[in-house]
Design a protein around this motif. Structure first.
Motif, PDB file in Angstrom:
ATOM      1  N   SER A  40       0.855  -1.185   0.000  1.00 29.62           N
ATOM      2  CA  SER A  40       0.000   0.000   0.000  1.00 29.62           C
ATOM      3  C   SER A  40       0.891   1.236   0.000  1.00 29.62           C
ATOM      4  CB  SER A  40      -0.907   0.005   1.236  1.00 29.62           C
ATOM      5  OG  SER A  40      -1.602   1.232   1.347  1.00 29.62           O
ATOM      6  N   SER A  42       0.689   5.351  -0.013  1.00 33.75           N
ATOM      7  CA  SER A  42      -0.206   6.483   0.225  1.00 33.75           C
ATOM      8  C   SER A  42       0.605   7.778   0.238  1.00 33.75           C
ATOM      9  CB  SER A  42      -0.941   6.333   1.565  1.00 33.75           C
ATOM     10  OG  SER A  42      -1.592   5.080   1.658  1.00 33.75           O
ATOM     11  N   GLN A  76      -3.492   7.172  -3.517  1.00 33.06           N
ATOM     12  CA  GLN A  76      -3.482   5.863  -2.886  1.00 33.06           C
ATOM     13  C   GLN A  76      -3.312   4.788  -3.966  1.00 33.06           C
ATOM     14  OE1 GLN A  76      -3.655   4.769   0.467  1.00 33.06           O
ATOM     15  NE2 GLN A  76      -3.046   2.898  -0.623  1.00 33.06           N
TER      16      GLN A  76
END
Length: 457
Positions: A40, A42, A76
């Motif tokens: 992930s 971000s 994101q």
């Protein structure tokens, strides 16, 4: 967090820029199984900027502007990556981005004689995009590999415009047919979507020798003309720019890795290539608009050579050739198909680096020379010769000393040692105010740099 600001006085007032940016980001990776991982990524960024500029660079108030903008950007991305056996590895994911902000400017053109001054542009923007993508590598044999990738992107652009002119903003610069409820504001909503792909194959007949062929397609999103004024056409959205490229090349390490040769030839086919034009609007305001050229083609070749003739000495060089032309380019200014592109046809670089180990670290000496052929900085200019940058070269040097005991490096560097005068960009006003402006490249700079590393490598 970063800040930068400066102001200088000229004959007509202040010039300068002040900018403040800051942001946060995270990168989280998790190994779900031995053959599957998750990531992930971000990010959040904020920007505030103020700019005062005398665009004509003369002691007369011909064209001056003050600009301010603020923006927030959130992004994101999610990725899953893994492999199926020893021959296939893959990655799939999704991406989202949202940008919101406000851009304002106050411009004065021929301030002493034009009663319609100043011209105000004021716009609120909200841009968002999302995409899904995937890519894989598959070993067809022990020496032959195929790579394929595909991406789909959706974009949404929203603009609220409040453009005005004359003292106090008394005159609305938004055409009546675009105004909302008789007020001096307009709302524009546009959406764009397109696909991108990659397909390549590479062959490694032996260690240190690679041949490849690839093709790819991508696009640059469309957008809206924030600085439109006076006519509906000046507010027209511009389409996405798409490019499909083809490339073949080789990468070779020879003579026990003392000689490296990289070579490639390529062609890129553009459709709806985005270009900026500057023109006079009704009332005398000077506006900068983005438009699309229908088709263009760029082809060329590159060669890079790196050699280590003796221990510690590295010699390098590269040469590039770019042949670019518009195949079809017509806009509100007329047929522009014969215009040159804004980059040089030929360029090369030569460099040498010598590294000597010392008892406490390493001494490194480097010198480089870069050269580029003549460049037409603005192809649409009526008086092109005034915006033609002749061929030039720049010389640079650097000496650095690594000190292992304190994990630091101190360096002395110099760029543009010969203090060559050259232009890096230009703005055309000869089709509106009758003159053009050149922006100078960086002069000779000599400096000292200290770098210290904390923690592990």
């Amino acid at each position: 967090m970063a800040r930068r600001g400066y102001y200088d006085n000229d004959a007509t007032g202040l010039q300068g820029v002040y900018a403040r940016t800051y942001g946060v980001s995270s990168n989280l990776a998790v190994e779900l199984t031995p053959d599957l991982s998750f990531r992930s990524i971000s990010g959040a960024r904020w920007l505030k900027r103020w700019l005062d500029v005398d665009l004509d660079s003369s002691p007369f108030p011909l064209l001056e502007a003050s600009l301010a903008s603020r923006a927030k950007n959130l992004s994101q991305e999610f990725q899953f990556a893994g492999n199926f056996g020893p021959r296939l590895d893959w990655i799939v994911g999704a991406y989202f981005n949202e940008e919101t902000g406000r851009d304002t400017s106050r411009a004065t053109a021929l301030g002493t004689i034009n009663p319609d001054n100043p011209n105000f542009t004021d716009g609120f923007v909200k841009n968002s995009s999302w995409a899904v993508f995937g890519q894989f590598n598959y070993d067809l044999t022990d020496t032959l590999r195929f790579t394929g990738g595909l991406r789909w992107t959706e974009e949404s652009k929203e603009l609220r415009s409040f453009n005005r002119s004359t003292p106090g903003g008394a005159v609305c610069n938004i055409p009546v047919e675009l105004q909302l409820g008789g007020t001096c504001q307009a709302r524009f909503n546009d959406s764009f979507s397109d696909y991108s792909y990659l397909a390549s194959i590479d062959w490694t007949p032996r260690s240190g020798l690679l041949f490849y062929a690839r093709t790819a397609r991508s696009f640059k999103g469309g957008g809206q003309n924030l600085r439109g004024t006076g006519t509906a056409d000046s507010f027209a959205a511009f389409a996405p720019e798409t490019v499909t490229d083809y490339e073949i090349g080789t990468k070779a390490d020879l003579l026990d890795r003392r000689l490296r040769i990289n070579a490639a030839i390529f062609q890129a086919n553009y459709k709806d290539i985005q270009r900026t034009i500057v023109q006079a609007a009704p009332g005398g305001a000077i506006v900068s608009l983005v438009t699309n050229a229908a088709r263009a083609r760029i082809r060329g070749g590159e060669l890079e050579v790196t050699a280590i003739p003796v221990e510690g000495l590295t010699l390098s060089g590269s040469v590039g050739v770019n042949d670019a032309k518009y195949l079809d380019f017509t806009d509100v200014t007329g047929d522009r198909s014969g215009e040159p592109f804004q980059f040089p046809k030929y360029s090369y670089r030569l460099g040498a680096t010598y590294a000597a180990p010392l008892d406490f670290g390493e001494l490194r000496l480097a010198v480089d020379w870069t050269w580029r052929s003549k460049t037409q900085l603005v192809g649409s200019a009526i008086y092109r010769d005034s915006l033609n940058q002749p061929a030039y070269g720049l010389l640079g040097a650097r000496a650095s000393l690594d000190i292992e005991s304190i994990n630091s490096q101190i360096a002395i560097f110099a760029t543009n040692l010969t203090n060559k005068r050259y232009a890096v960009s230009a703005v055309q006003f000869d089709n509106s105010l009758g003159f053009n402006s050149l922006y100078a490249g960086e002069p000779r700079v000599i400096g000292v740099q200290l770098t210290t590393k904390f923690g592990g490598e």
